[in-house]
Scaffold this motif. Structure first.
Motif, mmCIF file in Angstrom:
data_model
loop_
_atom_site.group_PDB
_atom_site.id
_atom_site.type_symbol
_atom_site.label_atom_id
_atom_site.label_comp_id
_atom_site.label_asym_id
_atom_site.label_seq_id
_atom_site.Cartn_x
_atom_site.Cartn_y
_atom_site.Cartn_z
ATOM 1 N N LYS A 109 0.837 -1.220 0.000
ATOM 2 C CA LYS A 109 0.000 0.000 0.000
ATOM 3 C C LYS A 109 0.858 1.251 0.000
ATOM 4 N N ARG A 110 0.278 2.326 -0.545
ATOM 5 C CA ARG A 110 0.910 3.646 -0.526
ATOM 6 C C ARG A 110 0.515 4.363 0.761
ATOM 7 N N VAL A 111 1.486 5.031 1.346
ATOM 8 C CA VAL A 111 1.220 5.810 2.558
ATOM 9 C C VAL A 111 1.919 7.162 2.421
ATOM 10 N N PRO A 112 1.443 8.163 3.143
ATOM 11 C CA PRO A 112 2.070 9.488 3.065
ATOM 12 C C PRO A 112 3.341 9.563 3.911
ATOM 13 N N GLY A 113 4.079 10.637 3.749
ATOM 14 C CA GLY A 113 5.218 10.889 4.619
ATOM 15 C C GLY A 113 4.762 11.090 6.054
ATOM 16 N N GLY A 114 5.646 10.756 6.990
ATOM 17 C CA GLY A 114 5.302 10.907 8.400
ATOM 18 C C GLY A 114 4.445 9.799 8.954
ATOM 19 N N LEU A 117 9.376 0.039 0.350
ATOM 20 C CA LEU A 117 9.811 -0.155 -1.034
ATOM 21 C C LEU A 117 10.153 1.142 -1.738
ATOM 22 N N GLY A 118 9.951 2.273 -1.069
ATOM 23 C CA GLY A 118 10.209 3.541 -1.739
ATOM 24 C C GLY A 118 9.314 3.694 -2.958
ATOM 25 N N GLY A 119 9.905 3.945 -4.113
ATOM 26 C CA GLY A 119 9.119 4.107 -5.332
ATOM 27 C C GLY A 119 8.933 2.833 -6.121
ATOM 28 N N ASP A 120 9.412 1.720 -5.613
ATOM 29 C CA ASP A 120 9.307 0.458 -6.345
ATOM 30 C C ASP A 120 7.926 -0.161 -6.179
ATOM 31 N N ARG A 121 7.583 -0.998 -7.137
ATOM 32 C CA ARG A 121 6.257 -1.602 -7.140
ATOM 33 C C ARG A 121 6.307 -3.064 -6.746
ATOM 34 N N ALA A 122 5.247 -3.527 -6.146
ATOM 35 C CA ALA A 122 5.056 -4.938 -5.832
ATOM 36 C C ALA A 122 3.574 -5.165 -5.650
ATOM 37 N N ARG A 123 3.188 -6.417 -5.579
ATOM 38 C CA ARG A 123 1.784 -6.766 -5.381
ATOM 39 C C ARG A 123 1.671 -7.800 -4.275
ATOM 40 N N ALA A 124 0.516 -7.837 -3.654
ATOM 41 C CA ALA A 124 0.252 -8.905 -2.689
ATOM 42 C C ALA A 124 0.443 -10.248 -3.385
ATOM 43 N N GLY A 125 1.115 -11.157 -2.702
ATOM 44 C CA GLY A 125 1.421 -12.459 -3.274
ATOM 45 C C GLY A 125 2.805 -12.566 -3.864
ATOM 46 N N ASP A 126 3.476 -11.419 -4.102
ATOM 47 C CA ASP A 126 4.846 -11.473 -4.611
ATOM 48 C C ASP A 126 5.769 -12.093 -3.562
ATOM 49 N N GLU A 127 6.849 -12.685 -4.055
ATOM 50 C CA GLU A 127 7.774 -13.373 -3.166
ATOM 51 C C GLU A 127 8.713 -12.400 -2.454
ATOM 52 N N ALA A 128 8.989 -12.699 -1.215
ATOM 53 C CA ALA A 128 10.026 -12.023 -0.436
ATOM 54 C C ALA A 128 10.950 -13.109 0.089
ATOM 55 N N VAL A 129 12.238 -13.004 -0.211
ATOM 56 C CA VAL A 129 13.192 -14.030 0.226
ATOM 57 C C VAL A 129 13.996 -13.474 1.397
ATOM 58 N N LEU A 130 13.834 -14.123 2.545
ATOM 59 C CA LEU A 130 14.569 -13.670 3.725
ATOM 60 C C LEU A 130 16.026 -14.106 3.646
ATOM 61 N N PHE A 131 16.252 -15.384 3.336
ATOM 62 C CA PHE A 131 17.637 -15.817 3.137
ATOM 63 C C PHE A 131 17.653 -17.087 2.303
ATOM 64 N N GLY A 132 18.807 -17.338 1.715
ATOM 65 C CA GLY A 132 19.021 -18.516 0.879
ATOM 66 C C GLY A 132 20.494 -18.633 0.550
ATOM 67 N N PRO A 133 20.856 -19.361 -0.509
ATOM 68 C CA PRO A 133 22.271 -19.503 -0.856
ATOM 69 C C PRO A 133 22.924 -18.214 -1.353
ATOM 70 N N GLY A 134 22.107 -17.253 -1.785
ATOM 71 C CA GLY A 134 22.636 -16.005 -2.311
ATOM 72 C C GLY A 134 22.750 -15.973 -3.819
ATOM 73 N N ASP A 135 22.322 -17.030 -4.496
ATOM 74 C CA ASP A 135 22.469 -17.119 -5.957
ATOM 75 C C ASP A 135 21.764 -15.998 -6.701
ATOM 76 N N ALA A 136 20.582 -15.614 -6.227
ATOM 77 C CA ALA A 136 19.779 -14.606 -6.918
ATOM 78 C C ALA A 136 19.897 -13.240 -6.242
ATOM 79 N N GLY A 137 20.950 -13.062 -5.478
ATOM 80 C CA GLY A 137 21.152 -11.786 -4.802
ATOM 81 C C GLY A 137 20.448 -11.679 -3.470
#
Length: 386
Positions: A265-270, A330-350
């Motif tokens: 969701k978008r939120v205002p400053g403050g 996320l600042g100005g970046d976009r995402a949608r509900a259901g998109d993946e968030a990777v907390l940790f892994g081997p590091g292959d995909a950054g």
């Protein structure tokens, strides 16, 4: 793959790569010198990765022994059909000694009271108890201190002659093998050699002598004896940054922890974020809600520092980690509900690694993976039939 239902796994899941685990076991076996065999330590639910699938995969890759802390873990291995050598080392008075002896589990003994428990269990079960005597060579946890070692060894030899006990192992544990060159390492090796000599003079002839944990397996070949005993390295984590990264050591992290965004969701400053408003948005921005919290094993003390890969970039937790969720900005970046968030892994995909989380939380990689909670579904890749 042993998968879970989509409804169960679309919040948060731990993706376990059993092929990576097998490769790690093979790599560690290659490190063992002088014909030393390998014990894969599967305590703490396989360091959070799953006791039974990881134990099976380790056996498939050539682990001659399995190691557990609690009797319940060892008995679970037997109940699942594992028939190979298993050592269990964290015992208390009144524990299931008889059940362990009946199941052919090797039990660790650090004092006369434990030897008496093993002897009583042997008589009750009508079966010889398989015992590893543990010497305290300087760690200061379990193990017989040097002043008591001769007495324990003599009592164990008497129990062998009485037919209740077979001393199958002599062992100890390093305190600081994860710090190469630490001044405690050489004295512990000398103390272990002395303990072995005392046991030999008493007439003990064990199947295995073992001292080397993960860091010693990787850096102290002179400590390998008959058996090396890696734990965290089996799961592809380095036992210490000073020793090297997993890639430096020929290892691959086995667990990837994935979540799926519950809200964007978008939120205002403050705008304050999470409990206590320890984070406030600096301007209009996009907040993403990750449905994972400290009840799942996300460290609350990683609030404001924990890394996560969302929408192709590393983000840092915004505000406090709650019981079931945390927020990233996320600042100005976009995402949608259901998109993946990777907390940790081997590091292959950054994505961040468990070591990145350890640094963020001021702890070690061991804690990051073992604290992943039971309500997090495990999905197993590379599981073999049969």
């Amino acid at each position: 793959m042993n998968d879970h239902s989509p409804a169960e796994s679309r919040r948060l899941l731990a993706d376990i790569d059993l092929d990576a685990l097998r490769a790690n076991v093979r790599a560690l076996r290659e490190r063992a010198v002088g014909g030393a065999r390998l014990m894969a330590v599967v305590k703490a639910d396989g360091y959070g990765h799953g006791l039974l699938p990881c134990a099976r995969a380790a056996r498939e890759a050539g682990a001659a022994w399995l190691g557990t802390a609690t009797p319940e873990e060892a008995l679970a291995l037997r109940a699942a059909g594992d028939t190979g050598p298993v050592l269990c080392w964290l015992w208390t008075p009144g524990g299931p000694w008889r059940e362990a002896v009946e199941a052919g589990i090797d039990v660790s003994v650090s004092g006369r009271w434990a030897l008496a428990e093993a002897e009583a269990a042997s008589r009750a079960a009508g079966r010889v108890a398989r015992v590893h005597l543990k010497a305290d060579t300087g760690l200061g946890r379990n193990g017989s201190p040097p002043a008591d070692w001769s007495d324990l060894v003599a009592a164990a030899r008497a129990a062998e002659r009485a037919g209740t006990v077979r001393v199958t192992g002599l062992w100890s544990h390093f305190a600081c093998a994860d710090e190469p060159g630490h001044p405690s390492i050489a004295p512990q090796q000398a103390a272990f050699a002395d303990a072995l000599a005392v046991a030999a003079r008493a007439g003990l002839d064990p199947e295995v002598r073992h001292l080397a944990n993960s860091p010693a397996t990787l850096t102290l070949p002179e400590a390998h004896y008959d058996l090396v005993r890696p734990g965290v390295a089996v799961y592809g984590l380095s036992p210490a940054p000073e020793i090297g990264s997993p890639a430096d050591l020929g290892l691959r992290p086995v667990m990837t922890l994935r979540a799926f965004l519950a809200s964007v969701k978008r939120v205002p400053g403050g705008h304050g974020v999470s409990y206590g408003h320890t984070y406030t948005t600096s301007g209009e921005t996009t907040l993403a809600l990750v449905p994972a919290g400290y009840a799942d094993g996300v460290p609350r003390h990683a609030s404001g520092t924990g890394p996560v890969l969302v929408a192709g970039k590393w983000r840092t937790i915004a505000g406090r980690v709650a019981m079931d969720q945390f927020v990233v900005d996320l600042g100005g970046d976009r995402a949608r509900a259901g998109d993946e968030a990777v907390l940790f892994g081997p590091g292959d995909a950054g994505e961040p690694t468990a070591e990145d989380w350890a640094r963020a939380a001021g702890t070690i990689g061991y804690e990051i993976v073992t604290r992943v909670g039971a309500r997090v579904p495990r999905v197993y890749r590379g599981e073999r039939a049969g």
